[in-house]
Write a protein that holds these residues in place. Structure first.
Motif, PDB file in Angstrom:
ATOM      1  N   GLU A   1       0.760  -0.838  -0.493  1.00  0.00           N
ATOM      2  CA  GLU A   1      -0.124   0.178  -0.299  1.00  0.00           C
ATOM      3  C   GLU A   1       0.759   1.601   0.027  1.00  0.00           C
ATOM      4  OE1 GLU A   1      -2.829  -0.303   3.263  1.00  0.00           O
ATOM      5  OE2 GLU A   1      -3.696  -2.247   3.203  1.00  0.00           O
ATOM      6  N   TYR A   2       0.611   2.435  -0.106  1.00  0.00           N
ATOM      7  CA  TYR A   2       0.756   3.741  -0.272  1.00  0.00           C
ATOM      8  C   TYR A   2      -0.242   4.731  -0.388  1.00  0.00           C
ATOM      9  CZ  TYR A   2       0.403   4.910  -5.708  1.00  0.00           C
ATOM     10  OH  TYR A   2      -0.163   5.247  -6.558  1.00  0.00           O
ATOM     11  N   ILE A   3       0.346   5.942  -0.484  1.00  0.00           N
ATOM     12  CA  ILE A   3      -0.379   7.025  -0.437  1.00  0.00           C
ATOM     13  C   ILE A   3       0.041   7.806  -0.999  1.00  0.00           C
ATOM     14  CG2 ILE A   3      -1.295   9.472   0.941  1.00  0.00           C
ATOM     15  CD1 ILE A   3      -0.349   7.776   3.951  1.00  0.00           C
ATOM     16  N   ASP A   4      -1.099   8.291  -2.198  1.00  0.00           N
ATOM     17  CA  ASP A   4      -0.905   8.482  -3.821  1.00  0.00           C
ATOM     18  C   ASP A   4      -1.016  10.480  -3.527  1.00  0.00           C
ATOM     19  OD1 ASP A   4      -1.157  10.408  -5.221  1.00  0.00           O
ATOM     20  OD2 ASP A   4      -2.225   8.751  -6.856  1.00  0.00           O
ATOM     21  N   PRO A   5       0.642  10.412  -3.493  1.00  0.00           N
ATOM     22  CA  PRO A   5       0.575  12.275  -3.121  1.00  0.00           C
ATOM     23  C   PRO A   5      -0.347  13.379  -3.856  1.00  0.00           C
ATOM     24  CG  PRO A   5       2.260  11.631  -5.060  1.00  0.00           C
ATOM     25  CD  PRO A   5       1.093  10.295  -4.339  1.00  0.00           C
ATOM     26  N   GLY A   6      -1.272  12.859  -4.121  1.00  0.00           N
ATOM     27  CA  GLY A   6      -2.166  13.548  -4.260  1.00  0.00           C
ATOM     28  C   GLY A   6      -1.598  14.446  -6.006  1.00  0.00           C
ATOM     29  N   PRO A   7      -2.491  15.272  -6.625  1.00  0.00           N
ATOM     30  CA  PRO A   7      -2.000  16.913  -5.993  1.00  0.00           C
ATOM     31  C   PRO A   7      -3.477  17.331  -4.675  1.00  0.00           C
ATOM     32  CG  PRO A   7      -3.302  17.085  -7.891  1.00  0.00           C
ATOM     33  CD  PRO A   7      -2.541  15.554  -7.992  1.00  0.00           C
ATOM     34  N   ILE A   8      -4.493  16.908  -5.329  1.00  0.00           N
ATOM     35  CA  ILE A   8      -5.774  17.253  -3.874  1.00  0.00           C
ATOM     36  C   ILE A   8      -6.037  16.375  -3.546  1.00  0.00           C
ATOM     37  CG2 ILE A   8      -8.092  18.035  -4.169  1.00  0.00           C
ATOM     38  CD1 ILE A   8      -6.338  19.264  -6.185  1.00  0.00           C
ATOM     39  N   TRP A   9      -5.921  15.102  -3.359  1.00  0.00           N
ATOM     40  CA  TRP A   9      -6.183  14.310  -2.621  1.00  0.00           C
ATOM     41  C   TRP A   9      -5.271  12.658  -2.161  1.00  0.00           C
ATOM     42  CZ3 TRP A   9      -9.943   9.699  -4.237  1.00  0.00           C
ATOM     43  CH2 TRP A   9     -10.432   8.750  -2.937  1.00  0.00           C
ATOM     44  N   GLN A  10      -4.465  13.097  -1.505  1.00  0.00           N
ATOM     45  CA  GLN A  10      -3.367  12.049  -0.767  1.00  0.00           C
ATOM     46  C   GLN A  10      -4.581  10.876  -0.492  1.00  0.00           C
ATOM     47  OE1 GLN A  10      -3.123  15.648   0.813  1.00  0.00           O
ATOM     48  NE2 GLN A  10      -2.158  15.599  -1.440  1.00  0.00           N
ATOM     49  N   SER A  11      -4.946   9.890  -1.542  1.00  0.00           N
ATOM     50  CA  SER A  11      -6.060   8.719  -1.828  1.00  0.00           C
ATOM     51  C   SER A  11      -4.783   7.363  -1.177  1.00  0.00           C
ATOM     52  CB  SER A  11      -5.961   8.704  -2.767  1.00  0.00           C
ATOM     53  OG  SER A  11      -5.853   8.164  -3.463  1.00  0.00           O
ATOM     54  N   GLN A  12      -5.588   6.560  -0.360  1.00  0.00           N
ATOM     55  CA  GLN A  12      -4.627   5.299   0.867  1.00  0.00           C
ATOM     56  C   GLN A  12      -5.272   4.549  -0.717  1.00  0.00           C
ATOM     57  OE1 GLN A  12      -3.512   4.408   3.511  1.00  0.00           O
ATOM     58  NE2 GLN A  12      -3.531   6.614   3.995  1.00  0.00           N
ATOM     59  N   ASN A  13      -3.977   4.241  -0.855  1.00  0.00           N
ATOM     60  CA  ASN A  13      -3.754   2.927  -2.112  1.00  0.00           C
ATOM     61  C   ASN A  13      -3.316   1.352  -2.000  1.00  0.00           C
ATOM     62  OD1 ASN A  13      -4.901   5.447  -3.854  1.00  0.00           O
ATOM     63  ND2 ASN A  13      -3.384   5.023  -5.444  1.00  0.00           N
ATOM     64  N   ILE A  14      -4.117   0.137  -2.532  1.00  0.00           N
ATOM     65  CA  ILE A  14      -3.246  -0.662  -2.317  1.00  0.00           C
ATOM     66  C   ILE A  14      -2.779  -1.272  -3.902  1.00  0.00           C
ATOM     67  CG2 ILE A  14      -4.262  -3.100  -2.895  1.00  0.00           C
ATOM     68  CD1 ILE A  14      -6.837  -2.326  -0.731  1.00  0.00           C
ATOM     69  N   VAL A  15      -1.690  -0.971  -3.711  1.00  0.00           N
ATOM     70  CA  VAL A  15      -0.837  -2.312  -5.174  1.00  0.00           C
ATOM     71  C   VAL A  15      -1.572  -3.691  -5.818  1.00  0.00           C
ATOM     72  CG1 VAL A  15       0.925  -2.209  -6.171  1.00  0.00           C
ATOM     73  CG2 VAL A  15       0.496  -0.789  -4.461  1.00  0.00           C
ATOM     74  N   PHE A  16      -1.581  -3.675  -6.644  1.00  0.00           N
ATOM     75  CA  PHE A  16      -1.935  -5.200  -7.398  1.00  0.00           C
ATOM     76  C   PHE A  16      -0.587  -4.558  -8.360  1.00  0.00           C
ATOM     77  CE2 PHE A  16      -5.775  -4.864  -6.168  1.00  0.00           C
ATOM     78  CZ  PHE A  16      -6.063  -6.322  -5.779  1.00  0.00           C
ATOM     79  N   VAL A  17      -0.012  -6.772  -8.241  1.00  0.00           N
ATOM     80  CA  VAL A  17       1.301  -6.061 -10.051  1.00  0.00           C
ATOM     81  C   VAL A  17       0.650  -8.096 -10.032  1.00  0.00           C
ATOM     82  CG1 VAL A  17       3.199  -5.309  -7.972  1.00  0.00           C
ATOM     83  CG2 VAL A  17       2.915  -8.065  -8.204  1.00  0.00           C
ATOM     84  N   TRP A  18       1.307  -8.077 -11.402  1.00  0.00           N
ATOM     85  CA  TRP A  18       1.520  -9.636 -12.082  1.00  0.00           C
ATOM     86  C   TRP A  18       2.861  -9.238 -12.713  1.00  0.00           C
ATOM     87  CZ3 TRP A  18      -2.199  -5.991 -12.236  1.00  0.00           C
ATOM     88  CH2 TRP A  18      -3.762  -6.022 -12.215  1.00  0.00           C
ATOM     89  N   ASP A  19       3.625 -10.161 -12.157  1.00  0.00           N
ATOM     90  CA  ASP A  19       4.545 -10.997 -12.562  1.00  0.00           C
ATOM     91  C   ASP A  19       5.205 -11.028 -13.758  1.00  0.00           C
ATOM     92  OD1 ASP A  19       5.648 -10.048  -9.358  1.00  0.00           O
ATOM     93  OD2 ASP A  19       5.549 -11.997  -9.055  1.00  0.00           O
ATOM     94  N   ASP A  20       4.362 -11.644 -14.530  1.00  0.00           N
ATOM     95  CA  ASP A  20       3.999 -11.984 -16.201  1.00  0.00           C
ATOM     96  C   ASP A  20       3.447 -11.449 -17.121  1.00  0.00           C
ATOM     97  OD1 ASP A  20       4.304 -13.138 -18.765  1.00  0.00           O
ATOM     98  OD2 ASP A  20       4.103 -15.185 -17.891  1.00  0.00           O
ATOM     99  N   VAL A  21       3.435 -10.426 -17.430  1.00  0.00           N
ATOM    100  CA  VAL A  21       2.870  -9.093 -17.691  1.00  0.00           C
ATOM    101  C   VAL A  21       1.967 -10.082 -19.308  1.00  0.00           C
ATOM    102  CG1 VAL A  21       4.137  -8.352 -19.502  1.00  0.00           C
ATOM    103  CG2 VAL A  21       2.645  -7.114 -19.434  1.00  0.00           C
ATOM    104  N   ALA A  22       2.491 -11.266 -19.403  1.00  0.00           N
ATOM    105  CA  ALA A  22       1.742 -12.270 -20.419  1.00  0.00           C
ATOM    106  C   ALA A  22       0.765 -12.603 -19.614  1.00  0.00           C
ATOM    107  CB  ALA A  22       3.072 -12.677 -21.165  1.00  0.00           C
ATOM    108  N   SER A  23       0.441 -12.811 -18.564  1.00  0.00           N
ATOM    109  CA  SER A  23      -0.769 -13.552 -17.714  1.00  0.00           C
ATOM    110  C   SER A  23      -2.225 -12.075 -18.125  1.00  0.00           C
ATOM    111  CB  SER A  23      -0.583 -13.761 -16.775  1.00  0.00           C
ATOM    112  OG  SER A  23      -0.776 -12.524 -15.319  1.00  0.00           O
ATOM    113  N   LEU A  24      -1.585 -11.061 -18.044  1.00  0.00           N
ATOM    114  CA  LEU A  24      -2.919 -10.339 -18.620  1.00  0.00           C
ATOM    115  C   LEU A  24      -3.606  -9.962 -20.188  1.00  0.00           C
ATOM    116  CD1 LEU A  24      -2.154  -7.413 -16.556  1.00  0.00           C
ATOM    117  CD2 LEU A  24      -3.798  -8.936 -16.162  1.00  0.00           C
ATOM    118  N   ILE A  25      -2.589 -10.768 -21.094  1.00  0.00           N
ATOM    119  CA  ILE A  25      -2.502 -10.748 -22.419  1.00  0.00           C
ATOM    120  C   ILE A  25      -3.526 -11.721 -22.708  1.00  0.00           C
ATOM    121  CG2 ILE A  25      -2.095 -10.596 -24.140  1.00  0.00           C
ATOM    122  CD1 ILE A  25       0.671  -9.318 -23.136  1.00  0.00           C
ATOM    123  N   GLY A  26      -3.494 -12.914 -22.459  1.00  0.00           N
ATOM    124  CA  GLY A  26      -3.943 -14.022 -23.235  1.00  0.00           C
ATOM    125  C   GLY A  26      -5.157 -14.434 -22.029  1.00  0.00           C
TER     126      GLY A  26
END
Length: 176
Positions: A151-176
């Motif tokens: 997680e991290y806090i998006d720095p804004g510029p207007i709203w410092q939202s609490q964000n959750i990070v999702f990752v895919w280690d193999d970009v190809a898994s999103l393609i096919g």
């Protein structure tokens, strides 16, 4: 779903994308964003942002528009990572689908095209952040086997939202 046409955006699309972005963003974040962000992040503000993004000479970035019968039903953008938490993976920066067209495969098709761009830019993996509390998006990324990476806090510029990070280690898994 058939009938989805995805194209690369150009500078002439900037205000249309901004208007769409505001419409979907306000629908998505009406219960999550503070009133100031809701008011300030309007069509004029977003128009300037999209004009700047689309006029930048940055081959690492792509902005896509999904259309059905000439109507914009989704937008997406991807490029180099903006936050260290993404771990050097390519970043899905924007992914918005018209609420009237959700659950028709538009988000998946846009994400696949964005992932294809990231692969062409030689990124092995992909990452994105989603505002904590945006449960439909969190469920979507979870269903696509996104792995929670922090997680991290998006720095804004207007709203410092609490964000959750999702990752895919193999970009190809999103393609096919």
């Amino acid at each position: 779903m058939t009938g989805i046409f995805i194209r690369t955006a150009n500078i002439d699309d900037a205000q249309m994308i901004a208007d769409f972005h505001v419409k979907v963003w306000r629908h998505t974040y009406q219960e999550l964003a503070p009133a100031e962000a809701y008011a300030v992040l309007n069509e004029q503000h977003r128009g300037k942002m999209w004009k700047q993004k689309l006029s930048a000479n940055d081959s690492s970035q792509v902005v896509l528009i999904a259309e059905i019968d000439g109507r914009t039903v989704g937008i997406g953008a991807a490029g180099r990572p903006s936050e260290s938490i993404f771990g050097g993976r390519g970043e899905i920066k924007f992914l918005y689908v018209d609420p009237d067209f959700k659950r028709r495969g538009i988000g998946r098709e846009l994400l696949a095209e964005l992932a294809t761009h990231l692969r062409e830019m030689h990124y092995q993996g992909a990452a994105l952040s989603v505002v904590k509390g945006n449960d439909p998006a969190i469920a979507f990324y979870d269903a696509l086997n996104g792995r929670l990476a922090g997680e991290y806090i998006d720095p804004g510029p207007i709203w410092q939202s609490q964000n959750i990070v999702f990752v895919w280690d193999d970009v190809a898994s999103l393609i096919g």
